[in-house]
Enzyme design. Sequence first.
Site, PDB file in Angstrom:
ATOM      1  N   ASP A 132     -27.161  44.480 -99.469  1.00 29.44           N
ATOM      2  CA  ASP A 132     -25.795  43.992 -99.350  1.00 29.44           C
ATOM      3  C   ASP A 132     -24.924  44.809-100.309  1.00 29.44           C
ATOM      4  O   ASP A 132     -25.434  45.435-101.246  1.00 29.44           O
ATOM      5  CB  ASP A 132     -25.758  42.507 -99.720  1.00 29.44           C
ATOM      6  CG  ASP A 132     -24.348  41.951 -99.804  1.00 29.44           C
ATOM      7  OD1 ASP A 132     -23.595  42.076 -98.832  1.00 29.44           O
ATOM      8  OD2 ASP A 132     -24.003  41.432-100.885  1.00 29.44           O
ATOM      9  N   ASP A 187     -21.093  43.839-101.435  1.00 29.71           N
ATOM     10  CA  ASP A 187     -20.191  43.072-102.303  1.00 29.71           C
ATOM     11  C   ASP A 187     -20.949  42.037-103.122  1.00 29.71           C
ATOM     12  O   ASP A 187     -21.601  41.149-102.569  1.00 29.71           O
ATOM     13  CB  ASP A 187     -19.116  42.380-101.465  1.00 29.71           C
ATOM     14  CG  ASP A 187     -18.257  43.378-100.706  1.00 29.71           C
ATOM     15  OD1 ASP A 187     -17.693  44.271-101.356  1.00 29.71           O
ATOM     16  OD2 ASP A 187     -18.151  43.266 -99.473  1.00 29.71           O
TER      17      ASP A 187
END
Length: 231
Positions: free
Chosen positions: A11, A13
């Site tokens: 991922d 953010d």
Amino acid sequence: MKAAPAAVLFDMDGTLVDTEVLWWETAREVAAGLGHRLGDADAPEVVGRAVADTAAHLIEVTGGDASALPDTAAELTDSFFRKVDAGAPLRPGAAALLASLEGAGVPFALVSASPRSVVDAVVAGSLAGVDFAFTLSADDTVRTKPHPDPYRAAAKRFAADPAACVAVEDSPDGTASADAAGCAVLVVPSLLPVAPGRARTFARSLEEVDLGVLSDCLSRPNPEIQGPKPA
């Protein structure tokens, strides 16, 4: 020696870059413009969520018309892009972990719920020089997180079984997406706590993570008991 993951799916953010705070600030500013004060009750609909999901939430809580959804989503995207483009720091341990995987020849990719414009800005800025096999944004699958589509698509591009891949996540929605795709998940929580689960291993920081930890994620039968608990 334990087998390494077929691929590591990161991922972006809140996991590799410290952008969740910027996203919260963006949502808070847009919400204020709509007459709503963003608070803790809004967090599950903002943190780790796609732009369209957050925009829909803001329209709902302010009693706005659904026709305003595209403009609200565009405002969120544009404001967030400007903040990210100004610079987003890497999370502690991110650079070292990425470099170690590259040195070990373990393939890795970026799997984000942010729009393509934001992903490209971060990859060209904070993550410049990182040798991702590819990047996936919210624009690259029909459905984004918390649906399994992004992680399934990433595993498919590696021609790998999702169960042989480790996703590295920080949010409940991202973790749910990787879970549903069948990946093992290493959770490093940021703004929101993530509940324990059968295929979830927890670390307090990427500084605690190396290839051995990632490999262990594939073999632990009950990671929520054997691994570190969420902070």
